[in-house]
Design a protein around this motif. Sequence first.
Motif, PDB file in Angstrom:
ATOM      1  N   GLY A  21       0.955  -1.027   0.247  1.00 19.64           N
ATOM      2  CA  GLY A  21       0.195  -0.159   0.264  1.00 19.64           C
ATOM      3  C   GLY A  21       0.662   1.212   0.402  1.00 19.64           C
ATOM      4  N   ARG A  45      -2.413   5.739   6.966  1.00 19.38           N
ATOM      5  CA  ARG A  45      -2.632   4.446   7.225  1.00 19.38           C
ATOM      6  C   ARG A  45      -0.679   3.646   6.972  1.00 19.38           C
ATOM      7  NH1 ARG A  45      -6.503   3.047   3.282  1.00 19.38           N
ATOM      8  NH2 ARG A  45      -5.409   3.680   1.689  1.00 19.38           N
ATOM      9  N   LEU A  73      -5.038   6.987  -6.022  1.00 22.53           N
ATOM     10  CA  LEU A  73      -6.272   7.758  -6.701  1.00 22.53           C
ATOM     11  C   LEU A  73      -6.497   9.227  -7.243  1.00 22.53           C
ATOM     12  CD1 LEU A  73      -8.177   5.253  -4.284  1.00 22.53           C
ATOM     13  CD2 LEU A  73      -7.594   4.678  -6.627  1.00 22.53           C
ATOM     14  N   LYS A  74      -5.908  10.310  -6.196  1.00 22.71           N
ATOM     15  CA  LYS A  74      -5.349  10.885  -5.930  1.00 22.71           C
ATOM     16  C   LYS A  74      -5.182  11.590  -7.970  1.00 22.71           C
ATOM     17  CE  LYS A  74      -3.919  11.959  -1.990  1.00 22.71           C
ATOM     18  NZ  LYS A  74      -2.480  13.430  -0.784  1.00 22.71           N
ATOM     19  N   THR A 121       4.152  11.590  -0.779  1.00 16.89           N
ATOM     20  CA  THR A 121       3.807  12.467   0.818  1.00 16.89           C
ATOM     21  C   THR A 121       5.257  12.830   1.019  1.00 16.89           C
ATOM     22  OG1 THR A 121       2.167  11.926   1.267  1.00 16.89           O
ATOM     23  CG2 THR A 121       2.649  12.393   2.480  1.00 16.89           C
ATOM     24  N   THR A 163       1.948   5.841  -1.461  1.00 22.06           N
ATOM     25  CA  THR A 163       0.675   5.216  -1.227  1.00 22.06           C
ATOM     26  C   THR A 163      -0.050   5.539  -2.744  1.00 22.06           C
ATOM     27  OG1 THR A 163      -1.030   7.165  -0.488  1.00 22.06           O
ATOM     28  CG2 THR A 163       1.316   6.658   0.874  1.00 22.06           C
ATOM     29  N   GLU A 164      -1.188   4.116  -2.216  1.00 17.40           N
ATOM     30  CA  GLU A 164      -2.435   4.332  -2.561  1.00 17.40           C
ATOM     31  C   GLU A 164      -3.300   5.152  -3.153  1.00 17.40           C
ATOM     32  OE1 GLU A 164      -2.963   0.327  -0.738  1.00 17.40           O
ATOM     33  OE2 GLU A 164      -3.414   1.629   0.775  1.00 17.40           O
ATOM     34  N   ARG A 165      -3.026   6.095  -2.095  1.00 14.70           N
ATOM     35  CA  ARG A 165      -4.065   6.832  -1.805  1.00 14.70           C
ATOM     36  C   ARG A 165      -2.961   8.290  -2.873  1.00 14.70           C
ATOM     37  NH1 ARG A 165      -5.280   8.683   3.644  1.00 14.70           N
ATOM     38  NH2 ARG A 165      -6.591   7.580   4.745  1.00 14.70           N
ATOM     39  N   ASP A 166      -2.499   7.852  -2.879  1.00 18.34           N
ATOM     40  CA  ASP A 166      -0.943   9.648  -4.425  1.00 18.34           C
ATOM     41  C   ASP A 166      -1.942   8.561  -5.511  1.00 18.34           C
ATOM     42  OD1 ASP A 166      -0.070  10.506  -2.455  1.00 18.34           O
ATOM     43  OD2 ASP A 166       1.551   8.788  -2.017  1.00 18.34           O
TER      44      ASP A 166
END
Length: 109
Positions: free
Chosen positions: A3, A67, A23-24, A42, A18-21
């Motif tokens: 992740g 996370r 998705l962004k 980040t 991260t996986e959030r990056d």
Amino acid sequence: RVGAVLVEEHGEIVGVFTERDVLKCWAAGRRGQKIPIKDVMTRDLIVAQADDDMAYVMSIMTQKGVRHLPVVDKGKIISVLSIRDVVQAQVSSLEAEVHYLKDYITSAG
């Protein structure tokens, strides 16, 4: 099943991707484009110390909305904790406590 990855530049950790990056980028319509990780990672790392208490770690992760938390010992990153790791540790601790309390109750009678 990864992740987050730490990003290193010239031997120094400069960020986390991260996986959030991912998705962004996807949500911003940048699908299929070549995007340098340095542009979306980040940079302001929040870290835990190797001897930090798990309750403190949970508190930091919750307050900061992260996370994945790098763990530092003597100035070097030795691991990365995920929220899954923290939850599993907490569940194991609670299971042990429940087991101890059940044993105590049944032996008291």
